[in-house]
Design a protein around this motif. Structure first.
Motif, PDB file in Angstrom:
ATOM      1  N   LYS A  26       0.842  -1.190   0.000  1.00  0.00           N
ATOM      2  CA  LYS A  26       0.000   0.000   0.000  1.00  0.00           C
ATOM      3  C   LYS A  26       0.879   1.243   0.000  1.00  0.00           C
ATOM      4  N   LYS A  27       0.535   2.220  -0.831  1.00  0.00           N
ATOM      5  CA  LYS A  27       1.311   3.448  -0.896  1.00  0.00           C
ATOM      6  C   LYS A  27       1.030   4.287   0.350  1.00  0.00           C
ATOM      7  N   LEU A  28       2.073   4.639   1.035  1.00  0.00           N
ATOM      8  CA  LEU A  28       1.953   5.427   2.261  1.00  0.00           C
ATOM      9  C   LEU A  28       2.151   6.912   1.965  1.00  0.00           C
ATOM     10  N   PRO A  29       1.599   7.792   2.806  1.00  0.00           N
ATOM     11  CA  PRO A  29       1.727   9.233   2.545  1.00  0.00           C
ATOM     12  C   PRO A  29       3.172   9.745   2.678  1.00  0.00           C
ATOM     13  N   TYR A  30       3.997   8.992   3.421  1.00  0.00           N
ATOM     14  CA  TYR A  30       5.390   9.387   3.580  1.00  0.00           C
ATOM     15  C   TYR A  30       6.282   8.172   3.369  1.00  0.00           C
ATOM     16  N   SER A  31       7.493   8.429   2.939  1.00  0.00           N
ATOM     17  CA  SER A  31       8.462   7.339   2.884  1.00  0.00           C
ATOM     18  C   SER A  31       8.915   7.020   4.301  1.00  0.00           C
ATOM     19  N   ILE A  32       9.305   5.770   4.526  1.00  0.00           N
ATOM     20  CA  ILE A  32       9.761   5.340   5.855  1.00  0.00           C
ATOM     21  C   ILE A  32      11.221   4.951   5.767  1.00  0.00           C
ATOM     22  N   ARG A  33      12.000   5.431   6.670  1.00  0.00           N
ATOM     23  CA  ARG A  33      13.410   5.060   6.741  1.00  0.00           C
ATOM     24  C   ARG A  33      13.704   4.598   8.168  1.00  0.00           C
ATOM     25  N   PHE A  34      14.297   3.440   8.291  1.00  0.00           N
ATOM     26  CA  PHE A  34      14.617   2.892   9.614  1.00  0.00           C
ATOM     27  C   PHE A  34      16.094   3.166   9.897  1.00  0.00           C
ATOM     28  N   LEU A  35      16.371   3.949  10.918  1.00  0.00           N
ATOM     29  CA  LEU A  35      17.741   4.343  11.260  1.00  0.00           C
ATOM     30  C   LEU A  35      18.224   3.571  12.481  1.00  0.00           C
ATOM     31  N   PHE A  36      19.368   2.952  12.344  1.00  0.00           N
ATOM     32  CA  PHE A  36      19.998   2.261  13.472  1.00  0.00           C
ATOM     33  C   PHE A  36      21.106   3.165  14.019  1.00  0.00           C
ATOM     34  N   GLY A  37      20.985   3.566  15.282  1.00  0.00           N
ATOM     35  CA  GLY A  37      22.015   4.402  15.894  1.00  0.00           C
ATOM     36  C   GLY A  37      22.875   3.596  16.847  1.00  0.00           C
ATOM     37  N   THR A  38      24.082   4.053  17.066  1.00  0.00           N
ATOM     38  CA  THR A  38      24.988   3.330  17.972  1.00  0.00           C
ATOM     39  C   THR A  38      25.659   4.260  18.982  1.00  0.00           C
ATOM     40  N   ASP A  39      25.160   5.497  19.093  1.00  0.00           N
ATOM     41  CA  ASP A  39      25.858   6.461  19.948  1.00  0.00           C
ATOM     42  C   ASP A  39      24.876   7.219  20.843  1.00  0.00           C
ATOM     43  N   GLU A  40      23.777   6.558  21.198  1.00  0.00           N
ATOM     44  CA  GLU A  40      22.726   7.219  21.959  1.00  0.00           C
ATOM     45  C   GLU A  40      23.210   7.689  23.325  1.00  0.00           C
ATOM     46  N   GLU A  41      24.016   6.872  23.993  1.00  0.00           N
ATOM     47  CA  GLU A  41      24.354   7.149  25.388  1.00  0.00           C
ATOM     48  C   GLU A  41      25.463   8.185  25.545  1.00  0.00           C
ATOM     49  N   THR A  42      26.059   8.621  24.440  1.00  0.00           N
ATOM     50  CA  THR A  42      27.148   9.596  24.579  1.00  0.00           C
ATOM     51  C   THR A  42      26.809  10.907  23.882  1.00  0.00           C
ATOM     52  N   PHE A  43      27.174  11.063  22.598  1.00  0.00           N
ATOM     53  CA  PHE A  43      27.007  12.375  21.962  1.00  0.00           C
ATOM     54  C   PHE A  43      26.173  12.339  20.684  1.00  0.00           C
ATOM     55  N   SER A  44      25.554  11.199  20.373  1.00  0.00           N
ATOM     56  CA  SER A  44      24.722  11.084  19.165  1.00  0.00           C
ATOM     57  C   SER A  44      25.468  11.551  17.915  1.00  0.00           C
ATOM     58  N   SER A  45      26.726  11.181  17.817  1.00  0.00           N
ATOM     59  CA  SER A  45      27.515  11.573  16.639  1.00  0.00           C
ATOM     60  C   SER A  45      26.975  10.928  15.369  1.00  0.00           C
ATOM     61  N   ASP A  46      26.288   9.775  15.503  1.00  0.00           N
ATOM     62  CA  ASP A  46      25.712   9.116  14.333  1.00  0.00           C
ATOM     63  C   ASP A  46      24.611   9.977  13.709  1.00  0.00           C
ATOM     64  N   VAL A  47      23.820  10.666  14.558  1.00  0.00           N
ATOM     65  CA  VAL A  47      22.762  11.544  14.041  1.00  0.00           C
ATOM     66  C   VAL A  47      23.375  12.715  13.273  1.00  0.00           C
ATOM     67  N   LYS A  48      24.426  13.302  13.820  1.00  0.00           N
ATOM     68  CA  LYS A  48      25.092  14.427  13.156  1.00  0.00           C
ATOM     69  C   LYS A  48      25.655  13.996  11.805  1.00  0.00           C
ATOM     70  N   GLU A  49      26.222  12.801  11.775  1.00  0.00           N
ATOM     71  CA  GLU A  49      26.774  12.288  10.522  1.00  0.00           C
ATOM     72  C   GLU A  49      25.655  12.048   9.505  1.00  0.00           C
ATOM     73  N   TYR A  50      24.552  11.518   9.954  1.00  0.00           N
ATOM     74  CA  TYR A  50      23.402  11.266   9.062  1.00  0.00           C
ATOM     75  C   TYR A  50      22.912  12.571   8.431  1.00  0.00           C
ATOM     76  N   LEU A  51      22.780  13.613   9.255  1.00  0.00           N
ATOM     77  CA  LEU A  51      22.238  14.879   8.774  1.00  0.00           C
ATOM     78  C   LEU A  51      23.180  15.614   7.822  1.00  0.00           C
ATOM     79  N   LYS A  52      24.435  15.219   7.795  1.00  0.00           N
ATOM     80  CA  LYS A  52      25.366  15.778   6.804  1.00  0.00           C
ATOM     81  C   LYS A  52      25.007  15.321   5.396  1.00  0.00           C
ATOM     82  N   HIS A  53      24.387  14.157   5.293  1.00  0.00           N
ATOM     83  CA  HIS A  53      24.171  13.522   3.992  1.00  0.00           C
ATOM     84  C   HIS A  53      22.703  13.413   3.591  1.00  0.00           C
TER      85      HIS A  53
END
Length: 225
Positions: A26-53
């Motif tokens: 079924k076509k959804l109103p938004y695309s879905i992307r599943f993000l796996f993070g590995t730096d939640e407990e410290t500085f969330s550097s994975d999120v910053k790296e993701y947002l660069k791209h």
């Protein structure tokens, strides 16, 4: 192993949820992307790296905690208190290995000496072990029970055990004993009541404060919180 509920289980559940919609074709109103993070407990550097791209998501859902009941989370402040030491009696002190947990074990090594520390008359004898090391130093091992910093009352703080034992046996010079006195007031008292920090609000209830990594190096005792 550690993390089955937080967050390996939710990760598997979300994979099933996404697969469910794929199976529906079924076509959804938004695309879905599943993000796996590995730096939640410290500085969330994975999120910053993701947002660069990639573009920032319009909406994010995190399968953490007791979803969907929580509506907020306590903020976190991390800080360190240090005391410089001159001519101390300790060779080293170490406790804890992560900044989000009550330290389950603390070790303090005293400089080489012929003296022995008797624990039989101590009220903390059940949690203290003394070892004579090959180099002539004495090692004090304080045993507690580790727990997550969010639930410090589920653990036994080894920093509290060590500091109270050192005060009981008068182990340390004036500076070291002063720091141990401070630690004894705050360690094992998870709401900061020992130092006047017991504060609460309507939504998040009691403040929690946990001494985590303790170390004695380069002429200073440092305690992370």
């Amino acid at each position: 192993g550690r993390g089955v509920l937080d967050d390996k289980g939710p990760t598997v559940i979300f994979l099933h949820a996404i697969n469910f919609w794929l199976q529906k074709n079924k076509k959804l109103p938004y695309s879905i992307r599943f993000l796996f993070g590995t730096d939640e407990e410290t500085f969330s550097s994975d999120v910053k790296e993701y947002l660069k791209h990639y573009e920032e998501p319009r909406f994010v859902l995190t399968p953490d905690s007791d979803f969907p009941v929580p509506y907020g989370e306590k903020g976190i402040i991390r800080f360190t208190i240090s005391q410089k030491i001159k001519n101390g009696v300790f060779e080293s002190i170490n406790a804890g290995n992560t900044n989000n947990a009550v330290a389950g074990k603390a070790k303090a090594v005293l400089k080489a000496s012929d003296k022995w520390i008797d624990t039989e008359d101590s009220r903390l004898a059940h949690a203290i072990k003394i070892n004579r090391l090959e180099n002539g130093c004495l090692e004090i091992v304080a045993n507690g029970r580790a727990s997550h910093a969010a639930e410090p009352f589920c653990g036994i703080d080894s920093v509290a055990v060590l500091s109270q034992f050192c005060l009981e046996k008068n182990i340390g010079n004036a500076e070291e004993l002063a720091f141990m006195k401070f630690l004894s007031k705050i360690a094992g008292k998870p709401h900061g009541e020992g130092v006047g920090l017991d504060w609460k609000d309507e939504h998040f209830k009691d403040l929690t404060i946990v001494p985590t990594i303790l170390r004695y190096e380069k002429g200073a005792i440092s305690q992370d919180f």
